[in-house]
Scaffold this motif. Structure first.
Motif, PDB file in Angstrom:
ATOM      1  N   CYS A 189       0.869  -1.180   0.000  1.00 14.62           N
ATOM      2  CA  CYS A 189       0.000   0.000   0.000  1.00 14.62           C
ATOM      3  C   CYS A 189       0.903   1.226   0.000  1.00 14.62           C
ATOM      4  CB  CYS A 189      -0.958   0.012   1.195  1.00 14.62           C
ATOM      5  SG  CYS A 189      -0.159   0.093   2.796  1.00 14.62           S
ATOM      6  N   MET A 190       0.346   2.347  -0.419  1.00 12.09           N
ATOM      7  CA  MET A 190       1.150   3.564  -0.459  1.00 12.09           C
ATOM      8  C   MET A 190       1.487   3.997   0.964  1.00 12.09           C
ATOM      9  SD  MET A 190      -0.959   5.439  -3.470  1.00 12.09           S
ATOM     10  CE  MET A 190      -0.271   7.076  -3.275  1.00 12.09           C
ATOM     11  N   SER A 191       2.627   4.655   1.127  1.00 12.95           N
ATOM     12  CA  SER A 191       3.086   4.968   2.481  1.00 12.95           C
ATOM     13  C   SER A 191       2.240   6.030   3.180  1.00 12.95           C
ATOM     14  CB  SER A 191       4.557   5.377   2.460  1.00 12.95           C
ATOM     15  OG  SER A 191       4.745   6.393   1.520  1.00 12.95           O
ATOM     16  N   VAL A 192       1.327   6.711   2.417  1.00 15.87           N
ATOM     17  CA  VAL A 192       0.423   7.652   3.097  1.00 15.87           C
ATOM     18  C   VAL A 192      -0.718   6.901   3.785  1.00 15.87           C
ATOM     19  CG1 VAL A 192       0.849   9.642   1.609  1.00 15.87           C
ATOM     20  CG2 VAL A 192      -0.936   8.007   0.981  1.00 15.87           C
ATOM     21  N   ARG A 193      -0.880   5.619   3.474  1.00 14.62           N
ATOM     22  CA  ARG A 193      -1.962   4.842   4.086  1.00 14.62           C
ATOM     23  C   ARG A 193      -1.454   4.169   5.358  1.00 14.62           C
ATOM     24  NH1 ARG A 193      -3.665   4.542  -1.367  1.00 14.62           N
ATOM     25  NH2 ARG A 193      -5.177   6.220  -1.428  1.00 14.62           N
ATOM     26  N   ASP A 194      -2.373   3.860   6.256  1.00 12.50           N
ATOM     27  CA  ASP A 194      -1.977   3.286   7.543  1.00 12.50           C
ATOM     28  C   ASP A 194      -2.243   1.781   7.560  1.00 12.50           C
ATOM     29  OD1 ASP A 194      -1.565   2.537  10.107  1.00 12.50           O
ATOM     30  OD2 ASP A 194      -2.983   3.943  11.022  1.00 12.50           O
ATOM     31  N   PRO A 195      -1.163   0.977   7.448  1.00  8.32           N
ATOM     32  CA  PRO A 195      -1.370  -0.480   7.417  1.00  8.32           C
ATOM     33  C   PRO A 195      -2.004  -1.011   8.698  1.00  8.32           C
ATOM     34  CG  PRO A 195       0.973   0.057   7.647  1.00  8.32           C
ATOM     35  CD  PRO A 195       0.261   1.340   7.367  1.00  8.32           C
ATOM     36  N   LEU A 227       3.058 -12.073   1.111  1.00 10.14           N
ATOM     37  CA  LEU A 227       4.238 -11.571   0.394  1.00 10.14           C
ATOM     38  C   LEU A 227       4.115 -10.045   0.280  1.00 10.14           C
ATOM     39  CD1 LEU A 227       4.218 -14.111  -2.611  1.00 10.14           C
ATOM     40  CD2 LEU A 227       5.198 -14.429  -0.330  1.00 10.14           C
ATOM     41  N   PHE A 228       5.189  -9.339   0.625  1.00 10.86           N
ATOM     42  CA  PHE A 228       5.181  -7.870   0.540  1.00 10.86           C
ATOM     43  C   PHE A 228       6.192  -7.421  -0.497  1.00 10.86           C
ATOM     44  CE2 PHE A 228       3.711  -9.110   4.744  1.00 10.86           C
ATOM     45  CZ  PHE A 228       2.485  -8.446   4.779  1.00 10.86           C
ATOM     46  N   VAL A 229       5.725  -6.578  -1.413  1.00 12.25           N
ATOM     47  CA  VAL A 229       6.564  -6.162  -2.548  1.00 12.25           C
ATOM     48  C   VAL A 229       6.416  -4.668  -2.792  1.00 12.25           C
ATOM     49  CG1 VAL A 229       6.477  -8.341  -3.821  1.00 12.25           C
ATOM     50  CG2 VAL A 229       4.659  -6.665  -4.135  1.00 12.25           C
ATOM     51  N   PRO A 230       7.447  -4.024  -3.366  1.00 15.28           N
ATOM     52  CA  PRO A 230       7.260  -2.632  -3.799  1.00 15.28           C
ATOM     53  C   PRO A 230       6.474  -2.613  -5.108  1.00 15.28           C
ATOM     54  CG  PRO A 230       9.513  -3.350  -4.257  1.00 15.28           C
ATOM     55  CD  PRO A 230       8.824  -4.505  -3.587  1.00 15.28           C
ATOM     56  N   ASN A 231       5.761  -1.526  -5.372  1.00  9.48           N
ATOM     57  CA  ASN A 231       5.110  -1.374  -6.683  1.00  9.48           C
ATOM     58  C   ASN A 231       6.183  -1.178  -7.732  1.00  9.48           C
ATOM     59  OD1 ASN A 231       2.754  -1.411  -5.297  1.00  9.48           O
ATOM     60  ND2 ASN A 231       2.156   0.689  -5.745  1.00  9.48           N
ATOM     61  N   PRO A 282      18.645  -2.727  -8.481  1.00  5.45           N
ATOM     62  CA  PRO A 282      18.246  -3.499  -7.301  1.00  5.45           C
ATOM     63  C   PRO A 282      18.875  -2.995  -5.994  1.00  5.45           C
ATOM     64  CG  PRO A 282      18.681  -4.967  -9.122  1.00  5.45           C
ATOM     65  CD  PRO A 282      18.972  -3.577  -9.613  1.00  5.45           C
ATOM     66  N   GLU A 283      20.142  -2.619  -6.040  1.00  2.87           N
ATOM     67  CA  GLU A 283      20.780  -2.233  -4.767  1.00  2.87           C
ATOM     68  C   GLU A 283      20.251  -0.905  -4.227  1.00  2.87           C
ATOM     69  OE1 GLU A 283      23.631  -1.032  -8.111  1.00  2.87           O
ATOM     70  OE2 GLU A 283      22.387  -2.754  -7.553  1.00  2.87           O
ATOM     71  N   GLN A 284      19.541  -0.144  -5.075  1.00  4.27           N
ATOM     72  CA  GLN A 284      19.033   1.145  -4.609  1.00  4.27           C
ATOM     73  C   GLN A 284      17.616   1.038  -4.043  1.00  4.27           C
ATOM     74  OE1 GLN A 284      19.940   2.893  -8.634  1.00  4.27           O
ATOM     75  NE2 GLN A 284      20.125   4.717  -7.366  1.00  4.27           N
ATOM     76  N   ILE A 285      16.995  -0.122  -4.193  1.00  5.64           N
ATOM     77  CA  ILE A 285      15.602  -0.222  -3.784  1.00  5.64           C
ATOM     78  C   ILE A 285      15.498  -0.201  -2.262  1.00  5.64           C
ATOM     79  CG2 ILE A 285      13.601  -1.766  -3.743  1.00  5.64           C
ATOM     80  CD1 ILE A 285      14.336  -2.599  -6.583  1.00  5.64           C
ATOM     81  N   ASP A 286      14.645   0.696  -1.776  1.00  6.38           N
ATOM     82  CA  ASP A 286      14.458   0.841  -0.337  1.00  6.38           C
ATOM     83  C   ASP A 286      13.258  -0.013   0.070  1.00  6.38           C
ATOM     84  OD1 ASP A 286      14.015   1.594   2.223  1.00  6.38           O
ATOM     85  OD2 ASP A 286      13.400   3.645   1.768  1.00  6.38           O
ATOM     86  N   LEU A 287      13.511  -1.057   0.840  1.00  2.00           N
ATOM     87  CA  LEU A 287      12.427  -1.971   1.217  1.00  2.00           C
ATOM     88  C   LEU A 287      11.936  -1.716   2.639  1.00  2.00           C
ATOM     89  CD1 LEU A 287      13.831  -5.272  -0.330  1.00  2.00           C
ATOM     90  CD2 LEU A 287      11.906  -3.929  -1.178  1.00  2.00           C
ATOM     91  N   SER A 288      12.307  -0.573   3.224  1.00  5.28           N
ATOM     92  CA  SER A 288      11.952  -0.344   4.628  1.00  5.28           C
ATOM     93  C   SER A 288      10.426  -0.354   4.834  1.00  5.28           C
ATOM     94  CB  SER A 288      12.546   0.970   5.140  1.00  5.28           C
ATOM     95  OG  SER A 288      12.166   2.028   4.292  1.00  5.28           O
ATOM     96  N   TRP A 289       9.686   0.183   3.846  1.00  7.32           N
ATOM     97  CA  TRP A 289       8.225   0.188   3.963  1.00  7.32           C
ATOM     98  C   TRP A 289       7.660  -1.226   3.931  1.00  7.32           C
ATOM     99  CZ3 TRP A 289       4.396   2.734   5.784  1.00  7.32           C
ATOM    100  CH2 TRP A 289       3.087   2.507   5.344  1.00  7.32           C
TER     101      TRP A 289
END
Length: 448
Positions: free
Chosen positions: A321-327, A349-353, A370-377
């Motif tokens: 979900c977009m980071s403005v939404r509250d999981p 499974l959690f993935v970036p868009n 790939p090495e620049q992808i931020d998966l913190s969300w």
């Protein structure tokens, strides 16, 4: 331009789709502007129920672009993405001389780009709930006030049933403008002579009811009284039923068997995607119910899959979900609705868009390496999910067994396909939800 204007939190796209389909069935030349698109920007501009052709899209796109370029500079820049697209919609619909333009609000209502329409024929408000609170306000009253910004003096308005706080705000705005605001009841199956709606899910009867009211008022105002429903209790006229039953909208309660896995010689492989762009707490709940019902009752699958010897099913959630939404508000609604309807997810499974390309102009950066992808969300979504499972006593195993984070969507899909091939006695049922962008990205990959 004879406009039908629709705002709302949930169901405004479905309401617009039903409304357009009804009026097209009545023989009118229709234009439909919706957002977002899933795979191709042309989906936002439909003429007579079909995406605008590439040829026409390019013609009108460059016409608008060049006109604006003549007038813009550093002080007056080009319009932002959605404003440009709204402008393009007006150009397309006027040049194509549509009989009716059905416009879905992009965000909110009052300050939305579509709200330049001064005198629509009729306005509609679909179900309201909590979304985009960072822009629209934190209470249902504030959110409803923004949506009611599309009301215009003397223009009839209809609303789906609303929570009390939202209804109060809508009625107040309507009375200030002297607008007759009517609440529309959901359709009942007998209105359709027991035919099915083209869009699946119980909630679609609410959207269909609103669409019938909007289409009927439009017809009446245009002097086509002969085609109207007689009353609210009898079955609808045939052309209304035809429109409602043939309506289609991608990414809403959509079931797509993966042709790559399912078409292989070995008929025992089974991977099916259940796609729904739900992204508010209320629609998450509806989505959970829908997934539970359709996976329990697998009669909708192609016959080749029914006859296969798959003995067990794996229910998998593919989420972002977009980071403005509250999981913390979205995931519990989904989990509770599924659990209460007897469905448990074996894995999440959690993935970036994938699609980050929403800017116009040349400053869109290429996809990150790939090495620049931020998966913190995605990792924080996983943490929320695992904590939910623990709190509900569902999960006693280690998290690697119940959830995974992938650094890209194609890698996740490949992983699912590989598992489906390696575990042929298992049918994999994957619910894709949380974001319409994610749904579009999945469709783009599996339809290639």
């Amino acid at each position: 331009m004879k406009v039908i204007h629709v705002a709302g939190t949930k169901g405004k796209g479905s309401t617009c789709t039903f409304t357009e389909s009804i009026l097209r069935s009545c023989g009118f030349h229709t234009g439909l502007f919706t957002s977002p698109h899933l795979m191709d920007v042309r989906e936002r501009f439909q003429l007579d129920g079909v995406n605008i052709s590439e040829e026409k899209f390019l013609k009108y796109f460059w016409w608008c672009w060049n006109k604006l370029k003549e007038k813009t500079d550093d002080d007056i820049p080009m319009p932002a993405y959605f404003r440009f697209l709204a402008l393009l919609a007006f150009k397309i619909f006027s040049a194509e001389q549509v009989d009716v333009a059905v416009l879905e609000v992009g965000l909110g209502g009052k300050f939305d780009a579509t709200n330049v329409v001064k005198a629509p024929v009729v306005c509609g408000i679909s179900s309201l709930g909590y979304d985009h609170m960072e822009i629209l306000g934190n209470t249902l009253g504030e959110i409803a006030g923004e949506k009611a910004g599309i009301f215009k003096k003397g223009v009839p308005a209809y609303t789906a049933p609303q929570p009390e706080e939202a209804m109060t705000a809508l009625k107040q705005r309507a009375s200030e403008l002297g607008v007759s605001l009517q609440v529309v009841d959901p359709l009942e199956p007998h209105h359709l002579k027991d035919q099915h709606l083209g869009l699946h899910g119980e909630h679609q009867y609410i959207n269909a009811g609103l669409a019938v009211a909007l289409a009927s008022t439009w017809l009446e105002k245009q002097g086509h009284k002969d085609t109207l429903p007689l009353n609210r209790t009898d079955p609808l006229p045939d052309h209304f039923i035809r429109g409602l039953s043939s309506a289609s909208l991608q990414g809403r309660a959509q079931i797509v068997p993966d042709s790559q896995v399912n078409s292989e010689e070995d008929k025992d492989c089974s991977l099916v995607f259940y796609l729904d762009g739900a992204h508010s707490p209320e629609s998450m709940e509806v989505c959970g119910k829908w997934f539970s019902h359709v996976t329990k009752d697998d009669t909708r699958l192609p016959s080749s899959l029914e006859q296969s010897h798959t003995s067990r099913s794996q229910k998998i959630l593919l989420f972002n979900c977009m980071s403005v939404r509250d999981p913390m508000r979205l995931l519990p609604c989904l989990l509770d609705a599924s659990t209460q309807n007897g469905v448990h997810f074996d894995l999440a499974l959690f993935v970036p868009n994938q699609s980050q390309h929403t800017k116009l102009g040349s400053n869109t950066s290429a996809p990150a390496e790939p090495e620049q992808i931020d998966l913190s969300w995605q990792l924080s979504l996983q943490t929320v999910w695992e904590k939910l499972l623990q709190d509900k006593g569902i999960n006693t195993t280690k998290s690697s067994d119940t959830s995974k984070v992938f650094d890209s969507l194609p890698v996740a899909i490949e992983w699912l396909r590989r598992n489906a091939r390696e575990n042929q006695s298992t049918s994999f049922q994957v619910l894709v939800t949380g974001s319409l962008h994610l749904v579009g990205d999945v469709l783009r990959i599996i339809k290639k």
